[in-house]
Design an enzyme around this catalytic site. Structure first.
Site, PDB file in Angstrom:
ATOM      1  N   SER A  42       0.867  -1.180   0.000  1.00 25.37           N
ATOM      2  CA  SER A  42       0.000   0.000   0.000  1.00 25.37           C
ATOM      3  C   SER A  42       0.902   1.227   0.000  1.00 25.37           C
ATOM      4  O   SER A  42       0.985   1.974   0.961  1.00 25.37           O
ATOM      5  CB  SER A  42      -0.933  -0.013   1.211  1.00 25.37           C
ATOM      6  OG  SER A  42      -0.212   0.146   2.408  1.00 25.37           O
ATOM      7  N   HIS A 158      -3.383  -6.083   2.840  1.00 25.94           N
ATOM      8  CA  HIS A 158      -2.497  -7.142   3.326  1.00 25.94           C
ATOM      9  C   HIS A 158      -3.214  -8.453   3.618  1.00 25.94           C
ATOM     10  O   HIS A 158      -2.615  -9.403   4.113  1.00 25.94           O
ATOM     11  CB  HIS A 158      -1.751  -6.675   4.591  1.00 25.94           C
ATOM     12  CG  HIS A 158      -0.839  -5.514   4.332  1.00 25.94           C
ATOM     13  ND1 HIS A 158      -0.288  -4.759   5.333  1.00 25.94           N
ATOM     14  CD2 HIS A 158      -0.382  -4.982   3.169  1.00 25.94           C
ATOM     15  CE1 HIS A 158       0.470  -3.802   4.795  1.00 25.94           C
ATOM     16  NE2 HIS A 158       0.414  -3.918   3.494  1.00 25.94           N
ATOM     17  N   GLU A 167      -4.244  -2.380   9.547  1.00 28.58           N
ATOM     18  CA  GLU A 167      -3.483  -2.938  10.669  1.00 28.58           C
ATOM     19  C   GLU A 167      -4.121  -2.609  12.016  1.00 28.58           C
ATOM     20  O   GLU A 167      -4.378  -1.443  12.314  1.00 28.58           O
ATOM     21  CB  GLU A 167      -2.046  -2.375  10.657  1.00 28.58           C
ATOM     22  CG  GLU A 167      -1.336  -2.667   9.351  1.00 28.58           C
ATOM     23  CD  GLU A 167       0.023  -1.989   9.217  1.00 28.58           C
ATOM     24  OE1 GLU A 167       0.591  -1.560  10.253  1.00 28.58           O
ATOM     25  OE2 GLU A 167       0.505  -1.904   8.083  1.00 28.58           O
ATOM     26  N   GLU A 208       1.804  -9.469   7.011  1.00 28.87           N
ATOM     27  CA  GLU A 208       2.690  -9.032   8.096  1.00 28.87           C
ATOM     28  C   GLU A 208       2.601  -9.950   9.305  1.00 28.87           C
ATOM     29  O   GLU A 208       2.992  -9.585  10.415  1.00 28.87           O
ATOM     30  CB  GLU A 208       2.390  -7.577   8.468  1.00 28.87           C
ATOM     31  CG  GLU A 208       2.666  -6.638   7.292  1.00 28.87           C
ATOM     32  CD  GLU A 208       2.642  -5.173   7.647  1.00 28.87           C
ATOM     33  OE1 GLU A 208       2.203  -4.816   8.763  1.00 28.87           O
ATOM     34  OE2 GLU A 208       3.055  -4.369   6.799  1.00 28.87           O
ATOM     35  N   ASP A 244      -3.389   1.290  11.928  1.00 31.76           N
ATOM     36  CA  ASP A 244      -2.973   1.910  10.668  1.00 31.76           C
ATOM     37  C   ASP A 244      -4.142   1.750   9.715  1.00 31.76           C
ATOM     38  O   ASP A 244      -4.413   0.649   9.226  1.00 31.76           O
ATOM     39  CB  ASP A 244      -1.715   1.245  10.097  1.00 31.76           C
ATOM     40  CG  ASP A 244      -1.291   1.885   8.765  1.00 31.76           C
ATOM     41  OD1 ASP A 244      -1.943   2.868   8.337  1.00 31.76           O
ATOM     42  OD2 ASP A 244      -0.320   1.404   8.154  1.00 31.76           O
ATOM     43  N   GLU A 287      -2.578   5.771  12.421  1.00 30.77           N
ATOM     44  CA  GLU A 287      -1.699   6.058  11.286  1.00 30.77           C
ATOM     45  C   GLU A 287      -2.561   6.224  10.036  1.00 30.77           C
ATOM     46  O   GLU A 287      -3.533   5.476   9.850  1.00 30.77           O
ATOM     47  CB  GLU A 287      -0.725   4.887  11.130  1.00 30.77           C
ATOM     48  CG  GLU A 287       0.278   5.021   9.990  1.00 30.77           C
ATOM     49  CD  GLU A 287       1.156   3.778   9.898  1.00 30.77           C
ATOM     50  OE1 GLU A 287       1.454   3.157  10.955  1.00 30.77           O
ATOM     51  OE2 GLU A 287       1.537   3.405   8.774  1.00 30.77           O
ATOM     52  N   ASP A 324       2.029   8.384   7.351  1.00 32.10           N
ATOM     53  CA  ASP A 324       2.870   7.443   6.601  1.00 32.10           C
ATOM     54  C   ASP A 324       2.794   7.857   5.126  1.00 32.10           C
ATOM     55  O   ASP A 324       3.677   8.563   4.628  1.00 32.10           O
ATOM     56  CB  ASP A 324       2.367   6.019   6.838  1.00 32.10           C
ATOM     57  CG  ASP A 324       3.012   4.993   5.913  1.00 32.10           C
ATOM     58  OD1 ASP A 324       4.003   5.320   5.245  1.00 32.10           O
ATOM     59  OD2 ASP A 324       2.524   3.840   5.833  1.00 32.10           O
ATOM     60  N   LYS A 349      10.137   5.165   6.977  1.00 36.10           N
ATOM     61  CA  LYS A 349      10.459   4.021   6.119  1.00 36.10           C
ATOM     62  C   LYS A 349      11.606   4.444   5.209  1.00 36.10           C
ATOM     63  O   LYS A 349      11.392   5.211   4.261  1.00 36.10           O
ATOM     64  CB  LYS A 349       9.244   3.649   5.262  1.00 36.10           C
ATOM     65  CG  LYS A 349       8.084   3.027   6.022  1.00 36.10           C
ATOM     66  CD  LYS A 349       6.860   2.926   5.120  1.00 36.10           C
ATOM     67  CE  LYS A 349       5.776   2.023   5.700  1.00 36.10           C
ATOM     68  NZ  LYS A 349       4.502   2.154   4.947  1.00 36.10           N
ATOM     69  N   HIS A 377       8.995  -1.322   9.055  1.00 36.51           N
ATOM     70  CA  HIS A 377       9.257  -2.305   7.994  1.00 36.51           C
ATOM     71  C   HIS A 377       8.318  -2.010   6.822  1.00 36.51           C
ATOM     72  O   HIS A 377       7.556  -1.043   6.860  1.00 36.51           O
ATOM     73  CB  HIS A 377       8.983  -3.705   8.547  1.00 36.51           C
ATOM     74  CG  HIS A 377       7.526  -3.935   8.853  1.00 36.51           C
ATOM     75  ND1 HIS A 377       6.939  -5.172   8.909  1.00 36.51           N
ATOM     76  CD2 HIS A 377       6.510  -3.051   9.100  1.00 36.51           C
ATOM     77  CE1 HIS A 377       5.659  -5.053   9.179  1.00 36.51           C
ATOM     78  NE2 HIS A 377       5.370  -3.788   9.303  1.00 36.51           N
ATOM     79  N   LYS A 400       7.530  -0.497  14.186  1.00 41.39           N
ATOM     80  CA  LYS A 400       6.561  -1.537  13.832  1.00 41.39           C
ATOM     81  C   LYS A 400       7.198  -2.462  12.818  1.00 41.39           C
ATOM     82  O   LYS A 400       7.767  -2.022  11.829  1.00 41.39           O
ATOM     83  CB  LYS A 400       5.215  -0.952  13.391  1.00 41.39           C
ATOM     84  CG  LYS A 400       5.188  -0.114  12.153  1.00 41.39           C
ATOM     85  CD  LYS A 400       3.719   0.161  11.743  1.00 41.39           C
ATOM     86  CE  LYS A 400       3.633   0.490  10.275  1.00 41.39           C
ATOM     87  NZ  LYS A 400       2.267   0.594   9.775  1.00 41.39           N
TER      88      LYS A 400
HETATM   89  P1  PGA Z   1       3.170  -1.273   2.976  1.00 37.99           P
HETATM   90  O1  PGA Z   1       2.306  -1.096   4.281  1.00 37.99           O
HETATM   91  O2  PGA Z   1       4.537  -1.687   3.365  1.00 37.99           O
HETATM   92  O3  PGA Z   1       2.414  -2.323   2.210  1.00 37.99           O
HETATM   93  O4  PGA Z   1       3.155   0.064   2.264  1.00 37.99           O
HETATM   94  C1  PGA Z   1       2.822  -0.724   5.522  1.00 37.99           C
HETATM   95  C2  PGA Z   1       2.144   0.508   6.045  1.00 37.99           C
HETATM   96  O5  PGA Z   1       1.223   1.058   5.414  1.00 37.99           O
HETATM   97  O6  PGA Z   1       2.530   0.989   7.104  1.00 37.99           O
HETATM   98 ZN    ZN Z   2       1.001   2.742   6.971  1.00 36.58          ZN
END
Ligand code: PGA
Ligand code: ZN
Length: 442
Positions: A42, A158, A167, A208, A244, A287, A324, A349, A377, A400
Site C-alpha cells: 500500500s 495485506h 493494521e 505481516e 494503521d 496512522e 505514513d 520508512k 518495515h 513496527k
Molecule cells: P506497505 O504497508 O509496506 O504495504 O506500504 C505498511 C504501512 O502502510 O505501514
Molecule cells: Zn502505513
C-alpha cells in the site's frame, strides 16, 4: 571504495516471493556484509521510485535487474575512492548522482541497498555494532529501545478479508523491558488464535504475520477482540492499541469507504468515528487516518483531537496522528505538515526516501518540531534485521515490524532483544517514548 575489495548487487526474493535488491560488500580483509531492501504494497503516491524492470516475461514485470545494474554500472564507479565509514559522503554521492526529487534515475531500491550496505561495512571497519555506528554518524545521544507496535490483525491490502483497516496493532504498556513487551505481545497473539479458532474463524495469517479473520463485524469488534485476548493472556490493563487505517486505499471520490456495506463517510464523519473509538478504546495512535493528499481533513482532525480534553480519551490523552503515506519520510512533506499543524507523528520508512542520511535528517526534523517517530518495515520484507539498528541508531521512538509470527518480522524484534542485552536494563521507555509527540501540546 576504501578498504573494499568488491561490491555486488543481486536480485533476491522478499517475503511475498517478489524480487528485491541485495547488495553485498566484501571488505579488504575478506569479511563481507549484505543489505536487502523491503517493498510495500500500500505504497504512498509520493514515495521515491522503486525501480522495477517491467519485463512481463520475468516475475510479472517485478524483476529488479535494472536496479542491480544501476548499482554495478553507475553507483559503484561513482563511489570510487570514497570511505564507507563516511556514510554521509557515500549518501551525498548517491544524491548527486540522482538529483531528482523522487530518485527516478537510480531507483530508491538501488540507492538504499548501497547506503545500508555501506553503513554495515562502516560498522564492520570500525568494529562497532551498526546501531552504534549510526549513533556516532548522526549524533544520536542516547541509545534506547524503540517501543514496539505489533500488528496482530491484518486487513486492507495485506489480507483478503472484509476489513478495510489495514493494521490492528497492540502495544504492551506496563512492560519494564523490550523483552517483556515482546512476551506480552506473543502471549496475547496466542490467546487471539485460540479465540479465533473457537469462533471457527480463520487463523491463517496475512502479509505481516497477523491474523486475517473473515467474520469480524468491523473495526470495533476487532479492537474488542484484541482487548479480550489480552485479558485471556493475563495482560488486561497492559495492552494498548494502535491502528494503521492506510485510508488512501479506501478513499474514493472525496469520501472514505470504511464500511464496505455502508455509504462512504465524509471527513467529518470519519473524524467523529475516530474520536468515538478513542473514547471507547485505549488507542495510542492512528496512522494514515485520512488520505495522503487530504491536508485540509488532516488539519481539521489534528485540531479536533487537540481540542478534546485528556479525560475524554480512554488512554488519557489524544492519540498520536501518524503520517505514513502523508509524509512518506520526506522532509519537504513533513515541513508542510509542521507549518500547517498537520499530524503529530511520522512513520519512518527508509525506502520511501532512498538513503540513511536523508532518513536521519527527517527524524531530526521531526524531533525538532515535537513530532514522534516510528521506524517501520514494509509489508514485503526480507530476513535483514537492519531496521532494529536503524531505529536505535537514529533514535526513533517506536518501531513496527509486524506481528509475532513469520521470521522476516521477528528478525527485527529478535535483533532488538540482542541490542537490549548489550544496552542493559533501563534502555526501554515503554509508552512514555511515544508520548513525546505533539499531541499534548497543540
Ligand atoms: P506497505 O504497508 O509496506 O504495504 O506500504 C505498511 C504501512 O502502510 O505501514
Ligand atoms: Zn502505513
Amino acid at each position: 571504495m576504501k578498504n573494499i575489495s568488491a561490491v555486488e548487487a543481486r536480485e533476491i526474493l522478499d517475503s511475498r516471493g517478489n524480487p528485491t535488491v541485495e547488495v553485498e560488500i566484501v571488505l579488504g580483509d575478506g569479511r563481507s556484509v549484505r543489505a536487502a531492501v523491503p517493498s510495500g504494497a500500500s505504497k504512498g503516491a509520493h514515495e521515491a521510485l522503486e525501480l522495477r524492470d517491467g519485463d512481463q516475461g520475468r516475475y510479472g514485470g517485478l524483476g529488479v535487474l535494472r536496479a542491480c545494474a544501476m548499482v554495478r554500472e553507475k553507483i559503484v564507479p561513482a563511489l570510487a575512492g570514497t570511505d564507507p565509514v563516511d556514510l554521509l559522503e557515500v549518501d551525498r554521492v548517491l544524491r548527486e548522482l540522482d538529483a531528482t526529487a523522487n530518485k527516478s534515475v537510480l531507483g530508491a531500491n538501488a540507492m538504499l541497498a548501497v547506503s545500508l550496505a555501506a553503513a554495515k561495512a562502516g560498522a564492520q571497519l570500525r568494529q562497532k555494532p551498526l546501531y552504534r555506528h549510526l549513533m556516532d554518524l548522526y549524533g544520536t545521544r542516547q541509545a534506547f529501545l524503540p517501543t514496539p507496535m505489533f500488528n496482530v490483525i491484518n486487513g486492507g491490502r495485506h489480507a483478503d478479508n472484509n476489513l478495510a483497516i489495514q493494521e490492528f496493532m497492540i502495544i504492551p504498556s506496563a512492560a519494564q523491558s523490550f523483552k517483556e513487551a515482546l512476551r506480552a505481545a506473543a502471549e496475547t497473539f496466542r490467546a487471539l488464535k485460540s479465540m479465533l479458532a473457537g469462533r471457527k474463524d480463520s487463523t491463517a495469517v496475512g502479509d505481516e504475520g497477523g491474523f486475517a479473520p473473515r467474520d469480524l463485524d468491523g473495526p470495533m469488534e476487532a479492537m474488542a477482540l484484541l482487548l479480550e485476548a489480552a485479558a485471556a493472556a493475563g495482560h488486561a490493563e497492559k495492552i494498548y492499541l494502535a491502528l494503521d487505517l492506510a485510508s488512501s486505499e479506501f478513499f474514493e471520490e472525496g469520501a472514505y469507504r470504511l464500511y464496505p456495506e455502508r455509504p462512504p463517510l465524509s471527513v467529518d464523519e470519519m473524524i467523529d468515528d475516530l474520536a468515538e473509538w478513542s473514547r471507547l478504546y485505549p488507542i495510542v495512535s492512528f496512522e494514515d487516518p485520512l488520505a495522503e493528499d487530504d491536508w485540509a481533513g488532516w488539519a481539521k482532525l489534528t485540531a479536533h483531537m487537540a481540542d478534546l480534553s485528556g479525560g475524554e480519551f480512554k488512554q488519557g490523552r489524544p492519540p498520536l496522528l501518524i503520517g505514513d503515506d502523508l509524509f512518506v519520510t520526506n522532509p519537504e512533506r513533513l515541513r508542510r505538515g509542521v507549518s500547517g499543524s498537520v499530524g503529530t507523528a511520522i512513520l519512518i520508512k527508509p525506502n520511501q526516501i532512498g538513503t540513511l542520511s536523508e532518513t536521519a535528517e527527517v527524524i531530526r526534523l521531526a524531533h525538532e518540531h515535537g513530532y514522534a517517530t516510528v521506524a517501520s518495515h514494509r509489508s514485503g520484507e526480507t530476513e535483514d534485521p537492519a531496521l532494529a539498528h536503524i531505529a536505535v541508531g537514529l533514535g526513533a521512538a517506536g518501531i513496527k515490524s509486524g506481528s509475532v509470527s513469520r521470521s522476516e518480522r521477528l528478525a527485527k524484534y529478535n535483533e532488538l532483544l540482542r541490542i537490549e542485552e548489550e544496552l542493559g536494563a533501563g534502555a526501554y521507555r515503554g509508552l512514555a517514548a511515544l508520548g513525546a509527540g505533539r499531541a499534548s501540546r497543540v
